[in-house]
Design a protein around this motif. Structure first.
Motif, PDB file in Angstrom:
ATOM      1  N   GLY A   1       0.769  -1.236   0.015  1.00 23.75           N
ATOM      2  CA  GLY A   1       0.088  -0.091   0.020  1.00 23.75           C
ATOM      3  C   GLY A   1       0.716   1.280  -0.037  1.00 23.75           C
ATOM      4  N   GLY A   2       1.990   1.277  -0.415  1.00 30.62           N
ATOM      5  CA  GLY A   2       2.967   2.260  -0.561  1.00 30.62           C
ATOM      6  C   GLY A   2       3.908   2.355   0.703  1.00 30.62           C
ATOM      7  N   THR A   3       4.931   2.874   1.038  1.00 34.62           N
ATOM      8  CA  THR A   3       5.805   3.025   2.025  1.00 34.62           C
ATOM      9  C   THR A   3       6.414   4.327   2.118  1.00 34.62           C
ATOM     10  OG1 THR A   3       7.452   1.544   1.051  1.00 34.62           O
ATOM     11  CG2 THR A   3       6.147   0.372   2.424  1.00 34.62           C
ATOM     12  N   PRO A   4       6.774   5.071   3.218  1.00 37.57           N
ATOM     13  CA  PRO A   4       7.523   6.185   3.051  1.00 37.57           C
ATOM     14  C   PRO A   4       9.055   5.897   2.933  1.00 37.57           C
ATOM     15  CG  PRO A   4       7.435   5.360   5.312  1.00 37.57           C
ATOM     16  CD  PRO A   4       6.294   4.395   4.516  1.00 37.57           C
ATOM     17  N   ILE A   5       9.519   6.997   2.279  1.00 38.02           N
ATOM     18  CA  ILE A   5      10.998   7.030   1.666  1.00 38.02           C
ATOM     19  C   ILE A   5      11.595   7.181   3.175  1.00 38.02           C
ATOM     20  CG2 ILE A   5      10.999   9.380   1.563  1.00 38.02           C
ATOM     21  CD1 ILE A   5      12.736   8.836  -1.032  1.00 38.02           C
ATOM     22  N   SER A   6      12.942   6.277   3.045  1.00 39.73           N
ATOM     23  CA  SER A   6      13.699   6.702   4.041  1.00 39.73           C
ATOM     24  C   SER A   6      15.224   7.270   3.485  1.00 39.73           C
ATOM     25  CB  SER A   6      14.616   5.024   4.248  1.00 39.73           C
ATOM     26  OG  SER A   6      15.644   5.122   5.008  1.00 39.73           O
ATOM     27  N   TRP A   7      15.042   8.720   3.733  1.00 40.98           N
ATOM     28  CA  TRP A   7      16.079   9.547   3.422  1.00 40.98           C
ATOM     29  C   TRP A   7      17.394   8.927   3.590  1.00 40.98           C
ATOM     30  CZ3 TRP A   7      14.298  12.672  -0.148  1.00 40.98           C
ATOM     31  CH2 TRP A   7      12.962  13.138  -0.069  1.00 40.98           C
ATOM     32  N   THR A   8      17.711   8.446   4.868  1.00 39.65           N
ATOM     33  CA  THR A   8      18.953   7.809   5.080  1.00 39.65           C
ATOM     34  C   THR A   8      19.457   6.775   3.964  1.00 39.65           C
ATOM     35  OG1 THR A   8      18.508   8.151   7.439  1.00 39.65           O
ATOM     36  CG2 THR A   8      20.217   6.492   6.743  1.00 39.65           C
ATOM     37  N   PHE A   9      18.589   5.967   3.752  1.00 39.97           N
ATOM     38  CA  PHE A   9      18.943   4.662   2.839  1.00 39.97           C
ATOM     39  C   PHE A   9      19.322   5.437   1.328  1.00 39.97           C
ATOM     40  CE2 PHE A   9      17.833   1.476   6.123  1.00 39.97           C
ATOM     41  CZ  PHE A   9      19.190   1.084   5.788  1.00 39.97           C
ATOM     42  N   LEU A  10      18.164   6.517   0.909  1.00 41.81           N
ATOM     43  CA  LEU A  10      18.276   7.156  -0.237  1.00 41.81           C
ATOM     44  C   LEU A  10      19.755   7.778  -0.400  1.00 41.81           C
ATOM     45  CD1 LEU A  10      17.264   8.136  -2.879  1.00 41.81           C
ATOM     46  CD2 LEU A  10      16.391  10.353  -1.715  1.00 41.81           C
ATOM     47  N   VAL A  11      20.251   8.437   0.718  1.00 38.56           N
ATOM     48  CA  VAL A  11      21.879   9.007   0.546  1.00 38.56           C
ATOM     49  C   VAL A  11      22.680   7.830   0.414  1.00 38.56           C
ATOM     50  CG1 VAL A  11      23.395  10.118   2.138  1.00 38.56           C
ATOM     51  CG2 VAL A  11      21.318  10.929   1.979  1.00 38.56           C
ATOM     52  N   ILE A  12      22.428   6.791   1.313  1.00 39.76           N
ATOM     53  CA  ILE A  12      23.360   5.656   0.977  1.00 39.76           C
ATOM     54  C   ILE A  12      23.547   5.160  -0.408  1.00 39.76           C
ATOM     55  CG2 ILE A  12      23.692   3.202   1.735  1.00 39.76           C
ATOM     56  CD1 ILE A  12      22.755   4.055   4.524  1.00 39.76           C
ATOM     57  N   PHE A  13      22.352   4.758  -1.036  1.00 40.82           N
ATOM     58  CA  PHE A  13      22.299   4.581  -2.281  1.00 40.82           C
ATOM     59  C   PHE A  13      22.935   5.557  -3.370  1.00 40.82           C
ATOM     60  CE2 PHE A  13      19.883   5.210  -6.512  1.00 40.82           C
ATOM     61  CZ  PHE A  13      20.211   4.185  -7.022  1.00 40.82           C
ATOM     62  N   LEU A  14      22.818   6.879  -2.884  1.00 40.54           N
ATOM     63  CA  LEU A  14      23.431   7.923  -3.964  1.00 40.54           C
ATOM     64  C   LEU A  14      25.056   7.616  -3.804  1.00 40.54           C
ATOM     65  CD1 LEU A  14      20.956  10.957  -3.333  1.00 40.54           C
ATOM     66  CD2 LEU A  14      21.250   9.193  -5.456  1.00 40.54           C
ATOM     67  N   VAL A  15      25.351   7.425  -2.557  1.00 41.72           N
ATOM     68  CA  VAL A  15      26.985   7.124  -2.332  1.00 41.72           C
ATOM     69  C   VAL A  15      27.342   5.878  -3.087  1.00 41.72           C
ATOM     70  CG1 VAL A  15      28.632   6.462  -0.692  1.00 41.72           C
ATOM     71  CG2 VAL A  15      27.088   8.268  -0.014  1.00 41.72           C
ATOM     72  N   VAL A  16      26.561   4.832  -3.065  1.00 39.41           N
ATOM     73  CA  VAL A  16      26.928   3.692  -3.705  1.00 39.41           C
ATOM     74  C   VAL A  16      26.774   3.818  -5.138  1.00 39.41           C
ATOM     75  CG1 VAL A  16      25.877   1.347  -4.537  1.00 39.41           C
ATOM     76  CG2 VAL A  16      26.034   2.080  -1.869  1.00 39.41           C
ATOM     77  N   LEU A  17      25.927   4.609  -5.666  1.00 41.17           N
ATOM     78  CA  LEU A  17      25.703   4.978  -7.167  1.00 41.17           C
ATOM     79  C   LEU A  17      27.195   5.665  -7.717  1.00 41.17           C
ATOM     80  CD1 LEU A  17      23.964   4.478  -9.326  1.00 41.17           C
ATOM     81  CD2 LEU A  17      23.052   6.855  -8.765  1.00 41.17           C
ATOM     82  N   SER A  18      27.280   6.836  -6.910  1.00 39.35           N
ATOM     83  CA  SER A  18      28.828   7.461  -7.236  1.00 39.35           C
ATOM     84  C   SER A  18      29.846   6.641  -7.132  1.00 39.35           C
ATOM     85  CB  SER A  18      29.127   8.572  -6.246  1.00 39.35           C
ATOM     86  OG  SER A  18      29.527   8.066  -4.923  1.00 39.35           O
ATOM     87  N   PHE A  19      30.126   5.617  -6.189  1.00 39.52           N
ATOM     88  CA  PHE A  19      31.053   4.513  -6.456  1.00 39.52           C
ATOM     89  C   PHE A  19      30.940   3.723  -7.635  1.00 39.52           C
ATOM     90  CE2 PHE A  19      33.020   0.364  -5.312  1.00 39.52           C
ATOM     91  CZ  PHE A  19      34.431   0.876  -4.950  1.00 39.52           C
ATOM     92  N   LYS A  20      29.762   3.471  -7.960  1.00 41.40           N
ATOM     93  CA  LYS A  20      29.402   2.510  -9.370  1.00 41.40           C
ATOM     94  C   LYS A  20      30.203   3.407 -10.460  1.00 41.40           C
ATOM     95  CE  LYS A  20      25.779   0.306 -11.597  1.00 41.40           C
ATOM     96  NZ  LYS A  20      24.608   0.010 -11.822  1.00 41.40           N
ATOM     97  N   PHE A  21      29.761   4.877 -10.429  1.00 42.61           N
ATOM     98  CA  PHE A  21      30.087   5.541 -11.521  1.00 42.61           C
ATOM     99  C   PHE A  21      31.715   5.539 -11.881  1.00 42.61           C
ATOM    100  CE2 PHE A  21      25.987   8.161 -11.354  1.00 42.61           C
ATOM    101  CZ  PHE A  21      25.397   7.129 -12.315  1.00 42.61           C
ATOM    102  N   TRP A  22      32.626   5.658 -10.653  1.00 42.24           N
ATOM    103  CA  TRP A  22      33.896   5.702 -10.555  1.00 42.24           C
ATOM    104  C   TRP A  22      34.384   4.289 -10.972  1.00 42.24           C
ATOM    105  CZ3 TRP A  22      37.073   4.360  -5.469  1.00 42.24           C
ATOM    106  CH2 TRP A  22      38.386   4.742  -5.692  1.00 42.24           C
TER     107      TRP A  22
END
Length: 166
Positions: free
Chosen positions: A63-84
């Motif tokens: 039924g939809g769940t709230p966003i976790s801003w903490t995990f969103l930031v972690i994902f963005l850090v992981v994504l930047s590592f991926k691009f590297w």
């Protein structure tokens, strides 16, 4: 709204990676590259596709769940590592396993320090992406499936590169 933006970004990102991989594949083949691990590749594609489907399904079923801003930031850090990691491989990066005869493994960027930084990043992605929306079933199930898949894939890749002297 956040979920729609996030999943749309994720799907576009994955499709752009496949597009880049296709271009790199053409270049690799023009350089005489040989492909390895073809037997497990369809399973890997299926797993990653089902991963996206599972994210959407679990989100809708809950039924939809709230966003976790903490995990969103972690994902963005992981994504930047991926691009590297991917930019360090340049045209040698692909979703398939290719080796150009006479070419040695890349030893720049995170590859100076780690043997498989891209796979380490994929492990983090599969674990953390669902957690951005508290999708625990998808996180656990696909972390286990991904571990099994990477066990096969890394074994093949290590065997390919074992023939090459550092």
């Amino acid at each position: 709204m956040y979920f729609t933006i996030f999943i749309s970004f994720l799907i576009l990102q994955r499709l752009s990676e496949l597009y880049i991989a296709r271009g790199n594949e053409k270049w690799l083949l023009s350089q005489g590259a040989i492909q390895y691990g073809q037997s497990h590749y369809p399973y890997m594609i299926a797993m990653h596709t089902l991963f996206l489907v599972s994210i959407i399904a679990e989100y809708v079923l809950r039924g939809g769940t709230p966003i976790s801003w903490t995990f969103l930031v972690i994902f963005l850090v992981v994504l930047s590592f991926k691009f590297w990691a991917l930019s360090s491989l340049g045209k040698y990066w692909n979703t398939k396993i290719y080796r150009v005869p006479g070419v040695y493994p890349v030893k720049k960027g995170p590859y100076k320090f780690l043997k498989h930084p891209n796979y380490m990043e994929v492990v983090c992605e599969i674990a953390f992406i669902p957690l951005v929306f508290h999708l625990y079933y998808t996180a656990v199930i696909f972390t286990v499936l991904n571990a099994a898949m990477l066990t096969v894939r890394i074994r093949v890749e290590n065997k390919v590169w074992a023939r090459v002297r550092d």
